[in-house]
Write an enzyme that holds these catalytic residues in place. Structure first.
Site, PDB file in Angstrom:
ATOM      1  N   ASP A 239     -33.778  -5.334 -44.071  1.00 34.13           N
ATOM      2  CA  ASP A 239     -32.464  -5.899 -43.768  1.00 34.13           C
ATOM      3  C   ASP A 239     -32.017  -5.475 -42.371  1.00 34.13           C
ATOM      4  O   ASP A 239     -32.847  -5.315 -41.474  1.00 34.13           O
ATOM      5  CB  ASP A 239     -31.475  -5.453 -44.863  1.00 34.13           C
ATOM      6  CG  ASP A 239     -30.418  -6.512 -45.119  1.00 34.13           C
ATOM      7  OD1 ASP A 239     -29.566  -6.707 -44.245  1.00 34.13           O
ATOM      8  OD2 ASP A 239     -30.457  -7.151 -46.182  1.00 34.13           O
TER       9      ASP A 239
ATOM     10  N   HIS B 143     -24.957  -5.116 -44.018  1.00 38.91           N
ATOM     11  CA  HIS B 143     -25.553  -5.815 -45.146  1.00 38.91           C
ATOM     12  C   HIS B 143     -26.607  -4.967 -45.870  1.00 38.91           C
ATOM     13  O   HIS B 143     -26.577  -4.828 -47.105  1.00 38.91           O
ATOM     14  CB  HIS B 143     -26.144  -7.109 -44.563  1.00 38.91           C
ATOM     15  CG  HIS B 143     -26.605  -8.092 -45.539  1.00 38.91           C
ATOM     16  ND1 HIS B 143     -27.939  -8.295 -45.814  1.00 38.91           N
ATOM     17  CD2 HIS B 143     -25.926  -8.957 -46.299  1.00 38.91           C
ATOM     18  CE1 HIS B 143     -28.038  -9.256 -46.691  1.00 38.91           C
ATOM     19  NE2 HIS B 143     -26.845  -9.678 -47.005  1.00 38.91           N
TER      20      HIS B 143
ATOM     21  N   SER C 252     -27.793 -12.912 -51.480  1.00 36.49           N
ATOM     22  CA  SER C 252     -28.089 -11.625 -50.856  1.00 36.49           C
ATOM     23  C   SER C 252     -27.862 -10.451 -51.771  1.00 36.49           C
ATOM     24  O   SER C 252     -28.529  -9.447 -51.677  1.00 36.49           O
ATOM     25  CB  SER C 252     -27.123 -11.410 -49.698  1.00 36.49           C
ATOM     26  OG  SER C 252     -27.686 -11.813 -48.529  1.00 36.49           O
TER      27      SER C 252
END
Ligand SMILES: *[C@@H]1O[C@H](CO)[C@@H](O)[C@H](O)[C@H]1NC(C)=O
Ligand SMILES: *[C@@H]1O[C@H](CO)[C@@H](O)[C@H](O)[C@H]1NC(C)=O
Ligand SMILES: *[C@@H]1O[C@H](CO)[C@@H](O)[C@H](O)[C@H]1NC(C)=O
Ligand SMILES: *[C@@H]1O[C@H](CO)[C@@H](O)[C@H](O)[C@H]1NC(C)=O
Ligand SMILES: *[C@@H]1O[C@H](CO)[C@@H](O)[C@H](O)[C@H]1NC(C)=O
Ligand SMILES: *[C@@H]1O[C@H](CO)[C@@H](O)[C@H](O)[C@H]1NC(C)=O
Ligand SMILES: *[C@@H]1O[C@H](CO)[C@@H](O)[C@H](O)[C@H]1NC(C)=O
Length: 815
Positions: A196, A234, A406
């Site tokens: 990520d 994230h 996600s």
């Protein structure tokens, strides 16, 4: 040059070292050298070619023994020519290979099959982040929550807000994990790598579970995956979902005693060689690779990992985890609102990845989550006004606005970490079997649920259903490992026609016509391949079309199970057609494959654009019979090719058309073509969404109460799905077609120029994405945001940042 010189050089330059992560420097340009044959001096060939071309030899790429890297200073290249056809290094390589000197080094040149420039590009995150007020209502699951707090001594202040762990509002709509924890199954011994945008290993909620040795930053080529950009939140949020510690900070991870590595790849450009290395990074230690990114979900991209990336997946499956196979978990994608479908994404439709979609807290299909026949399971994420509560970047910071597919992938990865901690010996395919066997169908009033011959239910929006941590862990305890994989490959090529026009179905909405191509799978073929239990199926298809988004493809099994391989994609205007694309389906898992398989190709919408069908290959993957002995025959048709030389008989038998009834869905489909329906304006998490310190209360909630508008949603959702049922019935009755006899038992059929009118309606993914929203509450402002002032918008970015944007942001940050 004498061979001993090269051996010497190899030793002094230390190219034979194991994991070789090549630090990519910004002022150099990189190339991979592919040397398919592996032996003791593979690297010598690569090294010779690299040096002869004036480059610097960099050594092996990641864990890939057939790929090496070389570099040259960027200043030595004309900027324009980097990476394209005029690249001087590529030109020199090709020229030297063509020019056969037959000198003593020719052998080395012959061994290097390809040289590919490594062009950095951006991989994109999958974070659809709608905004709605966080929930506060507490109701009947409270007892379960409080019991878990008491028995497990959970003090995490955010635990009560983690409805995906214990849903206090809608009882049972959670991953059912507390009784797993009570058995002291908490992920011990499992390591999950988060590919990520970084991982904040200084967060007090993650520090102790962070595995530095399995971590790396491929964006900046540093050892630690430090989040640096303002929006590098994230990866940390995903890590928190899996391994947030049981302590007094934020919430708790699903596998709170597992460890997480951070592999930073999304915060800028990376090359294919970087990505390939990342997918195999420390793959004897990193067990699971959680991937919440992929090609853009814009409804027009069709992109698959090829070359070195495809080889990295195969290498991970064959050699990762000591040969048991790395577990790759991929999010389906957030493009459903743009008409996207996860079978057009080569990462999610790979047999090597477990494809996970999202459901919301009502067990409903959120409008963003993509459907496809490659989707295996779903799990909880944002939608219907709620989000995932997890750890955030910062020492003591939490997020209550994590979401999108996600967030679904890491939840699944967390559940798999629990499973592997109980049964570390499970292979990548064992885990897929466990998913299929234990997933729980939900929202079963949805009309796409179909009962399969295996007795299970499947739905393109939900896969086999939702993951239930308790059920899958219990099943794993006694799971019998499956035997090795085998396959059956059946190419279908019309021997007479080079290509066959696909009938146009856009003019007469009452009659849909499919081009059908059939292939017969015999018992003899199945036995010859040693195929005991069917698992994945791929259909590799070649079609030319002036507008790719108009192509709709179904695969019908001998038992009349229909997989939707390609759905209409209104935004896909590409004229590239479908070239060797592998569509994948898991819908036929454990079905008896003997009989006739039919590929049905429709051309919907836009009468002015036409297309033709070339050929396809049906590949059945599955478990090999443990009693099978001898050499499996993977390609039974190929062996019989000798007998096809004579004239093909009965190629044009009469066709029996089936009268078609009108499809109600069709008009909606054709109306929705040019305007992509209701796209979310912002889908990426932004700095301005709630980033709250644990200590503070939710004072900033007001910021979240944005005016919502669902105004742009087309009322397309009115479509009825009766056609779906009819389609199934119609399928069985549709006899037709011409047989081209190939050899003795093998029959390939291709409906050359013969069209069957089908009752079967096809479904627009746009419809699919909206029609199952919860009644009443449907699309209530859901993920349609009001545009804020331009400054905020800019910060918000797009879900799929463009290279240039990302670059400029990076520059801003670093300056
Ligand atoms: C959830 O776990 C419990 C055990 O704690 C189990 O009895 C129950 O069947 C599971 N729920 C579902 C829906 O399977
Ligand atoms: C897992 O690790 C935790 C923390 O180290 C420990 O308390 C627990 O007993 C371990 N569980 C198992 C099954 O090893
Ligand atoms: C498409 O096919 C139709 C009917 O066969 C034909 O009239 C039309 O010219 C074709 N269009 C193109 C662009 O080939
Ligand atoms: C299938 O069609 C493609 C596209 O025309 C062609 O390149 C390929 O050679 C064909 N495959 C076979 C086996 O004929
Ligand atoms: C394999 O052979 C054994 C012994 O003959 C038999 O019991 C078993 O059922 C066979 N397994 C399969 C999958 O056919
Ligand atoms: C038949 O197939 C085999 C294996 O793919 C190939 O080696 C052979 O050349 C083919 N023969 C003919 C006549 O096409
Ligand atoms: C071709 O069709 C004719 C009449 O339908 C039939 O008699 C013949 O056996 C068929 N030939 C083959 C090879 O199937």
């Amino acid at each position: 040059m004498k061979p001993c010189f090269w051996v010497w050089l190899a030793i002094v330059t230390n190219v034979v070292s194991a994991t070789n992560i090549i630090k990519r420097l910004p002022d150099r340009h990189y190339y991979t050298l592919h040397v398919p044959e592996v032996d003791h001096d593979t690297h010598i060939a690569a090294q010779h070619v690299a040096i002869s071309l004036g480059g610097q030899f960099e050594g092996m790429v990641g864990e890939l023994k057939t790929y090496y890297m070389m570099s040259v200073p960027k200043s030595s290249l004309n900027k324009r020519s980097q990476g394209d056809d005029t690249d001087p290094i590529v030109t020199a390589f090709q020229a030297r290979k063509r020019f056969d000197k037959r000198d003593e080094n020719q052998r080395l040149w012959d061994r290097v099959q390809r040289l590919d420039p490594q062009v950095p590009r951006q991989r994109t995150k999958r974070a659809a982040l709608p905004r709605e007020p966080p929930f506060t209502e507490i109701s009947k699951g409270q007892a379960v929550m409080e019991d878990a707090q008491r028995v497990l001594d959970i003090k995490d202040p955010g635990f009560p807000r983690q409805w995906h762990l214990v849903n206090q509002e809608v009882f049972g709509n959670d991953i059912n994990v507390t009784d797993v924890w009570k058995q002291d199954i908490t992920g011990n011994g499992t390591i999950v790598a988060i590919l990520d945008d970084g991982l904040d290993y200084e967060s007090k909620d993650l520090a102790e579970n962070f595995y530095a040795a399995g971590s790396y930053d491929f964006n900046d080529h540093e050892d630690l995956p430090t989040p640096k950009l303002f929006d590098d939140t994230h990866g940390t949020r995903c890590a928190g979902q899996i391994a947030a510690q049981k302590n007094d900070i934020c919430g708790i991870g699903i596998a709170y005693n597992s460890r997480v590595s951070g592999i930073r790849i999304l915060s800028g450009e990376i090359t294919d060689a970087d990505e390939a290395s990342a997918l195999n990074y420390k793959y004897q230690e990193n067990d699971i690779f959680s991937c919440s990114w992929g090609p853009p979900d814009n409804g027009e991209t069709m992109e698959a990992p090829d070359g070195i990336l495809a080889d990295a997946f195969i290498n991970g499956i064959e050699n990762g985890r000591d040969g048991k196979g790395s577990i790759y978990v991929f999010a389906t994608g957030n493009g459903a609102v743009s008409g996207d479908n996860c079978n057009f994404d080569g990462y999610t439709n790979s047999i090597y990845t477990i494809t996970v979609g999202a459901i919301d807290h009502n067990n409903a299909h959120p409008p963003y989550s993509e459907s496809c026949s490659a989707q295996m399971v779903v799990t909880y994420s944002s939608g219907g006004g709620q989000f995932i509560y997890t750890t955030n970047v910062g020492k003591n910071v939490c997020s209550d606005h994590h979401g999108g597919t996600s967030a679904a992938a890491p939840t699944a990865a967390g559940v798999f970490a629990l499973v592997l901690s109980v049964r570390p010996e499970l292979t990548w395919r064992d885990l897929q079997h466990l998913c299929v066997q234990t997933a729980i169908p939900i929202s079963t009033d949805d009309e796409d649920w179909k009962e399969l011959p295996s007795g299970r239910l499947y739905n393109h929006k939900y896969g086999y259903g939702k993951l239930d941590a308790h059920t899958i862990v219990e099943a794993a305890k006694t799971f019998e490992l499956v035997n090795k994989q085998t396959r059956l490959e059946l190419p279908v090529v019309d021997p007479e026609h080079e290509k066959i026009p696909i009938p146009d179905s856009s003019k007469d909405e009452k009659k849909k016509q499919a081009l059908e191509s059939k292939v017969q799978v015999t018992d003899e073929m199945v036995k010859g391949a040693g195929l005991l239990r069917l698992e994945h199926i791929t259909a590799t298809v070649n079609i030319e079309h002036e507008r790719r988004g108009d192509i709709v493809i179904n695969l019908q099994s001998p038992n009349n199970v229909i997989s939707e391989l390609a759905t209409m994609r209104p935004a896909d205007k590409s004229s590239d057609g479908i070239v060797d694309w592998k569509f994948m389906t898991v819908k036929h898992w454990e079905e008896n494959p003997v009989g006739e398989w039919i590929l049905q190709v429709y051309d919907v919408s836009h009468p002015e654009t036409n297309g033709s069908f070339f050929n396809w290959t049906l590949t059945l993957f599955g478990e090999m019979d443990p009693n099978f002995t001898g050499e499996p025959n993977y390609t039974p048709l190929a062996e019989k090719n000798q007998t096809t030389t004579g004239p093909i008989e009965n190629l044009s038998e009469t066709l029996i058309p089936t009268t078609a009834s009108s499809s109600a869905a069709e008009s909606s489909v054709s109306q929705s073509d040019d305007t992509v329906i209701g796209r979310p304006t912002r889908v990426k998490p932004s700095v301005s969404d709630t980033t709250i310190a644990t200590a503070s209360s939710n004072d900033d909630d007001d910021d979240l109460k944005e005016t919502q508008t669902a105004g742009s949603v087309s009322p397309a959702a009115q479509a009825s799905n009766d056609e779906e049922e009819e389609g199934r019935e119609a399928g069985s009755g549709t006899s037709t077609i011409i047989y081209a006899l190939v050899g003795s038992g093998a029959i390939i059929t291709l409906a050359g120029g013969m069209y069957v009118q089908k009752r079967k309606g096809w479904r627009s993914p746009v419809l699919a994405s909206t029609e199952n929203a919860p009644e009443g509450g449907r699309l209530t402002g859901y993920e349609f945001q009001v545009l804020r002032n331009s400054e905020e918008q800019e910060e918000d970015g797009d879900e799929r940042p463009l290279l240039t944007e990302e670059e400029s942001r990076r520059n801003n940050v670093s300056s």
